[in-house]
Design a protein around this motif. Structure first.
Motif, PDB file in Angstrom:
ATOM      1  N   ALA A 172      36.122   4.287  89.567  1.00  0.00           N
ATOM      2  CA  ALA A 172      35.400   5.443  89.020  1.00  0.00           C
ATOM      3  C   ALA A 172      33.909   5.150  88.924  1.00  0.00           C
ATOM      4  O   ALA A 172      33.074   6.013  89.240  1.00  0.00           O
ATOM      5  CB  ALA A 172      35.967   5.810  87.650  1.00  0.00           C
ATOM      6  N   ALA A 173      33.564   3.937  88.504  1.00  0.00           N
ATOM      7  CA  ALA A 173      32.149   3.570  88.409  1.00  0.00           C
ATOM      8  C   ALA A 173      31.502   3.560  89.791  1.00  0.00           C
ATOM      9  O   ALA A 173      30.355   4.002  89.964  1.00  0.00           O
ATOM     10  CB  ALA A 173      32.014   2.206  87.731  1.00  0.00           C
ATOM     11  N   TRP A 174      32.223   3.040  90.805  1.00  0.00           N
ATOM     12  CA  TRP A 174      31.686   3.017  92.162  1.00  0.00           C
ATOM     13  C   TRP A 174      31.479   4.435  92.696  1.00  0.00           C
ATOM     14  O   TRP A 174      30.436   4.736  93.303  1.00  0.00           O
ATOM     15  CB  TRP A 174      32.653   2.244  93.060  1.00  0.00           C
ATOM     16  CG  TRP A 174      32.262   2.301  94.514  1.00  0.00           C
ATOM     17  CD1 TRP A 174      31.309   1.566  95.145  1.00  0.00           C
ATOM     18  CD2 TRP A 174      32.824   3.188  95.496  1.00  0.00           C
ATOM     19  NE1 TRP A 174      31.233   1.930  96.474  1.00  0.00           N
ATOM     20  CE2 TRP A 174      32.157   2.919  96.719  1.00  0.00           C
ATOM     21  CE3 TRP A 174      33.815   4.155  95.467  1.00  0.00           C
ATOM     22  CZ2 TRP A 174      32.458   3.607  97.891  1.00  0.00           C
ATOM     23  CZ3 TRP A 174      34.123   4.838  96.640  1.00  0.00           C
ATOM     24  CH2 TRP A 174      33.447   4.565  97.839  1.00  0.00           C
ATOM     25  N   ARG A 175      32.446   5.328  92.442  1.00  0.00           N
ATOM     26  CA  ARG A 175      32.301   6.711  92.905  1.00  0.00           C
ATOM     27  C   ARG A 175      31.128   7.398  92.233  1.00  0.00           C
ATOM     28  O   ARG A 175      30.422   8.199  92.844  1.00  0.00           O
ATOM     29  CB  ARG A 175      33.594   7.488  92.627  1.00  0.00           C
ATOM     30  CG  ARG A 175      34.680   7.306  93.656  1.00  0.00           C
ATOM     31  CD  ARG A 175      34.374   8.038  94.959  1.00  0.00           C
ATOM     32  NE  ARG A 175      34.273   9.476  94.739  1.00  0.00           N
ATOM     33  CZ  ARG A 175      35.308  10.320  94.830  1.00  0.00           C
ATOM     34  NH1 ARG A 175      36.519   9.867  95.127  1.00  0.00           N
ATOM     35  NH2 ARG A 175      35.116  11.613  94.646  1.00  0.00           N
ATOM     36  N   ALA A 176      30.901   7.082  90.942  1.00  0.00           N
ATOM     37  CA  ALA A 176      29.762   7.672  90.243  1.00  0.00           C
ATOM     38  C   ALA A 176      28.449   7.241  90.896  1.00  0.00           C
ATOM     39  O   ALA A 176      27.526   8.048  91.087  1.00  0.00           O
ATOM     40  CB  ALA A 176      29.799   7.282  88.771  1.00  0.00           C
ATOM     41  N   ARG A 177      28.352   5.951  91.255  1.00  0.00           N
ATOM     42  CA  ARG A 177      27.127   5.463  91.904  1.00  0.00           C
ATOM     43  C   ARG A 177      26.980   6.082  93.295  1.00  0.00           C
ATOM     44  O   ARG A 177      25.894   6.504  93.689  1.00  0.00           O
ATOM     45  CB  ARG A 177      27.165   3.944  92.007  1.00  0.00           C
ATOM     46  CG  ARG A 177      27.037   3.222  90.692  1.00  0.00           C
ATOM     47  CD  ARG A 177      26.785   1.733  90.885  1.00  0.00           C
ATOM     48  NE  ARG A 177      27.854   1.084  91.632  1.00  0.00           N
ATOM     49  CZ  ARG A 177      28.934   0.556  91.081  1.00  0.00           C
ATOM     50  NH1 ARG A 177      29.104   0.632  89.758  1.00  0.00           N
ATOM     51  NH2 ARG A 177      29.874  -0.023  91.821  1.00  0.00           N
ATOM     52  N   ARG A 178      28.070   6.135  94.039  1.00  0.00           N
ATOM     53  CA  ARG A 178      27.988   6.643  95.403  1.00  0.00           C
ATOM     54  C   ARG A 178      27.653   8.131  95.447  1.00  0.00           C
ATOM     55  O   ARG A 178      26.824   8.586  96.255  1.00  0.00           O
ATOM     56  CB  ARG A 178      29.313   6.409  96.124  1.00  0.00           C
ATOM     57  CG  ARG A 178      29.257   6.695  97.624  1.00  0.00           C
ATOM     58  CD  ARG A 178      30.642   6.870  98.219  1.00  0.00           C
ATOM     59  NE  ARG A 178      31.248   8.156  97.828  1.00  0.00           N
ATOM     60  CZ  ARG A 178      32.409   8.604  98.310  1.00  0.00           C
ATOM     61  NH1 ARG A 178      33.109   7.859  99.167  1.00  0.00           N
ATOM     62  NH2 ARG A 178      32.887   9.758  97.915  1.00  0.00           N
ATOM     63  N   ASP A 179      28.291   8.928  94.576  1.00  0.00           N
ATOM     64  CA  ASP A 179      28.130  10.378  94.624  1.00  0.00           C
ATOM     65  C   ASP A 179      26.952  10.881  93.804  1.00  0.00           C
ATOM     66  O   ASP A 179      26.575  12.052  93.925  1.00  0.00           O
ATOM     67  CB  ASP A 179      29.411  11.066  94.123  1.00  0.00           C
ATOM     68  CG  ASP A 179      30.630  10.746  94.979  1.00  0.00           C
ATOM     69  OD1 ASP A 179      30.453  10.163  96.071  1.00  0.00           O
ATOM     70  OD2 ASP A 179      31.752  11.067  94.530  1.00  0.00           O
ATOM     71  N   GLY A 180      26.403  10.005  92.936  1.00  0.00           N
ATOM     72  CA  GLY A 180      25.344  10.467  92.039  1.00  0.00           C
ATOM     73  C   GLY A 180      25.865  11.461  91.011  1.00  0.00           C
ATOM     74  O   GLY A 180      25.139  12.337  90.539  1.00  0.00           O
ATOM     75  N   VAL A 181      27.150  11.338  90.686  1.00  0.00           N
ATOM     76  CA  VAL A 181      27.824  12.225  89.730  1.00  0.00           C
ATOM     77  C   VAL A 181      28.482  11.347  88.670  1.00  0.00           C
ATOM     78  O   VAL A 181      29.056  10.304  89.014  1.00  0.00           O
ATOM     79  CB  VAL A 181      28.887  13.082  90.452  1.00  0.00           C
ATOM     80  CG1 VAL A 181      29.717  13.866  89.450  1.00  0.00           C
ATOM     81  CG2 VAL A 181      28.231  14.024  91.448  1.00  0.00           C
ATOM     82  N   PRO A 182      28.420  11.689  87.407  1.00  0.00           N
ATOM     83  CA  PRO A 182      28.969  10.815  86.345  1.00  0.00           C
ATOM     84  C   PRO A 182      30.493  10.808  86.292  1.00  0.00           C
ATOM     85  O   PRO A 182      31.105  11.182  85.275  1.00  0.00           O
ATOM     86  CB  PRO A 182      28.363  11.397  85.071  1.00  0.00           C
ATOM     87  CG  PRO A 182      28.155  12.844  85.358  1.00  0.00           C
ATOM     88  CD  PRO A 182      27.753  12.890  86.817  1.00  0.00           C
ATOM     89  N   TRP A 183      31.127  10.369  87.386  1.00  0.00           N
ATOM     90  CA  TRP A 183      32.584  10.302  87.382  1.00  0.00           C
ATOM     91  C   TRP A 183      33.070   9.242  86.396  1.00  0.00           C
ATOM     92  O   TRP A 183      32.404   8.235  86.176  1.00  0.00           O
ATOM     93  CB  TRP A 183      33.115   9.950  88.765  1.00  0.00           C
ATOM     94  CG  TRP A 183      32.999  11.032  89.796  1.00  0.00           C
ATOM     95  CD1 TRP A 183      32.281  10.990  90.957  1.00  0.00           C
ATOM     96  CD2 TRP A 183      33.612  12.320  89.764  1.00  0.00           C
ATOM     97  NE1 TRP A 183      32.403  12.157  91.657  1.00  0.00           N
ATOM     98  CE2 TRP A 183      33.235  13.005  90.945  1.00  0.00           C
ATOM     99  CE3 TRP A 183      34.451  12.974  88.863  1.00  0.00           C
ATOM    100  CZ2 TRP A 183      33.646  14.287  91.241  1.00  0.00           C
ATOM    101  CZ3 TRP A 183      34.865  14.255  89.156  1.00  0.00           C
ATOM    102  CH2 TRP A 183      34.465  14.896  90.331  1.00  0.00           C
TER     103      TRP A 183
END
Length: 799
Positions: free
Chosen positions: A647-658
């Motif tokens: 989830a932290a990686w997806r937040a960094r990649r997408d620029g969205v606070p997942w």
């Protein structure tokens, strides 16, 4: 024509034969000398139309209306064969002595005439409820039929209260009339001996239902005393006496002539004839209730009243017991929440004692309520019309109906509603018929709001478009009770769905806890919501409350702020892409930490390998409950920590606070604010979800496009089956209490390494696939049946 029936100041009544329907009817024809007087014609027409409009057994039905060639108006009605109340009363008085009423003879017993007057009160209660007053109630306008029917005649002065105008005045020059009981056209309208003071004064604004109540009381006065309340040489003389002051008291007027009036009945008469309208019964229904209680018999009513008093005391005792039980249950939940993950038996004794105490209190409360019902039933056996018994039973059944509605018990709800309607005397009618009131603000405003009613078809709730409620902002807009969906749509924004369970009389205004203004529903602009994402708006939501669910929690209403959640679990293909991006960055240490492994029971061996090309590939071991070779199935064989890292990686990649969802966010996304037991409705349906109970062969996760029936009201897929979902928050025995605002920032205390997982999986049976079920997972343990679903918060408004 078949002959004359009666005649009066306004018209003649003749018997006619209806050749089309082959029956006789009564025809009333306006007198020829009245045709030239428009006010008299208007009154005659008004009588026909008012009588025709009011549909009640105590009002003679009008069949037809028309005009003769010579200009005289007529109308036909059912012929009532019998005698007037005035004639029956004269026979009764003639046979009575100063000490007793006759008990045999022509049937005109005192009690029967009081009952007839009671039924006239019921008729007028209906008219008053419809907004009409009679204005000419008197003994000669009450007809008692041969078979006991009682009707109120001559609605010529009947008037819709809302349309009252100055339609009568006092004409001092009009010649006296010989019969002072007659209605006086051109003068004060009404019959002077039975006329209310405000009617005698010509005070139009004050003439309302209490004026009819006064006339009923005056008729009762005549019955009790053998004479009208007022007498005089002329109608004008009587009117002046009415204006001057009250008649002689009932007891004194009857003394020496008739039996002493019953004190209760005399009191009813006195109140009905109070000089001021505000001191009388407010309408005929209240007077009917007083006469009804008298008719039921003083002794039986007193016995019934004692039983009702006992029932009220027991009701209060039951309420106190229930409140005490709630307090003890809260204490028990707090104690249970403080227990360690694997408590010893000795640690649980105190909790058990509290739970047993609460259970005992609930049992005593239920027994008290059973006694309430028994006493009230006995009271109604003694006095079938006892208003207090009916009211208290109606209150009891209303409480049970509310509880059945809350629990979704439709069979019970139908039973309690039927009993409530049987005992309600009008106090709960508006509540029974009411829906809810919706207040809704949106950002931006001007959104179209469409109502859909949920209809159950093939064990699934299906939305059916009902109507457009309007555009926001909406203020207290009426919506029907039951399960509905509110769809909010605005050009340039994604639609938002608000599933609601509307209760009778409920105000749905989205006011968060601790605040006094409704929250604003933020709409998400087009493009801000991906195709695999679902928007769950903020609001109140029921959680828990399913006693059959695994580790279920007590029912509570909590506020959950708006959030977005992914429609599907993270797939094998998505997770493999994540590992390969780490590999491409040369972060093989992170690949090692993030790679899937066998569960501890199978040795925790890695289920991935590094290829010659420097990429990551998954291995599929024989007999493994996994489909790591299929890109579009949910990713499993991970731990909670690995899910958090993704989830932290997806937040960094997408620029969205997942992030991972809070477990109560998951519950709202799965069950909706309607608190469904299953994503599709309230009943389990075999084959609709990927769970072990319906599986043949080795249970494995399904592809994300399989089992389309496992979809929530918001569109979230696979919450009842396939794989469970890792949740961010700490496992707690009782995570919330009623009225809480859910805090999604909940962190894990050092002594609690357990986190939440929610949903059913391919291993589940019905019992542990129910949406209210909860599961604790260790942060480091690998699970073959738990996957990743992402969520992100939606701010109330953009800064």
């Amino acid at each position: 024509m078949m002959g004359d029936i009666d005649g009066g100041g306004m018209g003649d009544i003749v018997r006619v034969w209806d050749e089309r329907l082959n029956r006789s009817s009564a025809m009333k024809i306006i007198r020829a000398d009245k045709v030239a007087h428009q006010r008299a014609v208007d009154r005659f027409i008004r009588e026909a139309r008012t009588t025709g409009l009011l549909q009640h057994p105590g009002i003679v039905p009008v069949h037809d209306m028309g005009q003769l060639p010579d200009g005289r108006w007529w109308f036909t009605m059912q012929e009532v064969i019998g005698r007037t109340f005035e004639e029956a009363m004269a026979h009764l008085h003639a046979a009575a002595t100063s000490t007793s009423w006759p008990t045999h003879g022509d049937g005109s017993t005192f009690r029967r005439l009081v009952d007839a007057l009671f039924r006239v009160c019921q008729t007028l209660a209906y008219a008053h409820a419809e907004g009409y007053i009679h204005r000419d109630v008197k003994p000669e306008n009450i007809m008692i039929g041969r078979f006991g029917e009682v009707v109120l005649l001559d609605w010529g002065l009947g008037k819709l209260v809302a349309s009252m105008v100055e339609d009568f005045d006092v004409d001092d020059t009009e010649p006296s009339v010989a019969r002072v009981t007659a209605t006086r056209a051109g003068g004060v309208l009404g019959s002077p001996p039975y006329m209310a003071p405000e009617q005698a004064r010509g005070d139009v604004a004050s003439v309302g239902p209490p004026a009819d109540v006064y006339a009923l009381g005056a008729t009762l006065y005549h019955l009790l005393t053998g004479r009208p309340p007022y007498r005089g040489r002329t109608g004008r003389d009587v009117v002046e006496r009415v204006k001057a002051g009250p008649p002689p008291p009932v007891v004194r007027a009857a003394k020496g002539r008739l039996p002493a009036p019953d004190p209760e009945l005399a009191a009813i008469c006195s109140r009905a004839m109070a000089r001021e309208p505000g001191d009388r019964y407010a309408h005929a229904g209240e007077l009917a209730r007083a006469l009804e209680e008298w008719l039921d018999g003083t002794r039986r009513i007193e016995e019934a009243a004692l039983l009702v008093d006992d029932a009220r005391k027991l009701w209060r005792e039951a309420g106190a017991l229930q409140q005490r039980a709630v307090i003890i249950e809260q204490q028990a939940r707090r104690r249970r929440m403080e227990l360690p993950r694997r408590p010893k038996e000795a640690d649980q004794v105190a909790v058990w004692e509290l739970e047993d105490e609460a259970l005992g209190l609930r049992g005593r409360a239920d027994q008290a309520l059973a006694e309430v019902e028994a006493r009230l039933s006995t009271a109604l056996t003694l006095a079938p019309r006892h208003h207090g018994a009916h009211e208290l039973l109606a209150d009891l059944y209303k409480d049970r109906l509310i509880a059945a509605d809350e629990s979704g018990d439709e069979t019970g709800a139908r039973r309690w509603e039927t009993l409530l309607r049987a005992h309600d005397r009008g106090r709960h009618l508006r509540w029974l018929q009411a829906g809810g009131l919706l207040t809704l603000y949106t950002d931006p405003p001007g959104a179209e709001v469409v109502l859909y009613r949920e209809v159950e078809r093939q064990r699934r709730f299906v939305p059916v478009r009902a109507r457009v409620l309007g555009r926001t902002p909406l203020e207290a807009v009426e919506v029907p009770r039951g399960q509905v969906q509110i769809v909010v749509q605005h050009e340039g924004y994604h639609p938002a769905v608000l599933p609601l369970h509307i209760r009778r009389g409920e105000r749905v205004d989205f006011v968060p806890p601790g605040e006094d203004a409704p929250a604003v529903l933020r709409l998400l602009s087009e493009g801000s919501l991906g195709p695999g994402e679902v928007y769950v708006p903020g609001g109140w939501c029921p959680v828990g409350g399913d006693e059959q669910a695994m580790d279920g929690i007590p029912a509570a209403q909590v506020w959950i702020d708006g959030f977005v959640i992914t429609r599907f679990h993270v797939t094998v293909g998505e997770y493999l892409a994540y590992l390969n991006e780490l590999a491409a960055e040369g972060r093989w240490d992170l690949v090692e930490a993030a790679g899937p492994r066998m569960p501890a029971s199978m040795g925790t061996l890695p289920l991935w390998r590094r290829t010659d090309a420097g990429r990551v590939a998954f291995d599929v071991a024989e007999g493994l409950n996994s489909r790591l070779d299929t890109p579009d199935v949910p990713m499993t064989h991970l731990s909670w920590r690995q899910a958090m890292a993704y989830a932290a990686w997806r937040a960094r990649r997408d620029g969205v606070p997942w992030r991972l969802p809070h477990d109560l966010e998951w519950e709202k996304a799965a069950r909706g604010p309607q608190g469904r037991l299953w994503p599709w409705g309230r009943d389990y349906v075999a084959g609709r979800a990927c769970i072990g109970e319906d599986y043949e062969g080795t249970p494995v996760p399904c592809r994300i496009d399989e089992y389309p029936g496992d979809v929530s009201v918001y569109g979230v897929r696979h919450t009842a089956g396939c794989v469970r979902t890792f949740c961010a928050n700490t496992y707690r025995r009782v995570p919330v209490v009623d009225g809480d605002r859910v805090d999604i920032t909940d962190g894990a205390p050092p002594e609690s390494p357990y986190r939440m997982a929610r949903g059913g999986s391919m291993f589940s049976r019905q019992l542990n696939a129910r949406l209210a079920g909860r599961f604790a997972v260790s942060e480091e343990t690998v699970y073959a049946n738990v996957g990743i679903r992402l969520a992100r918060s939606v701010p109330a408004r953009l800064d």
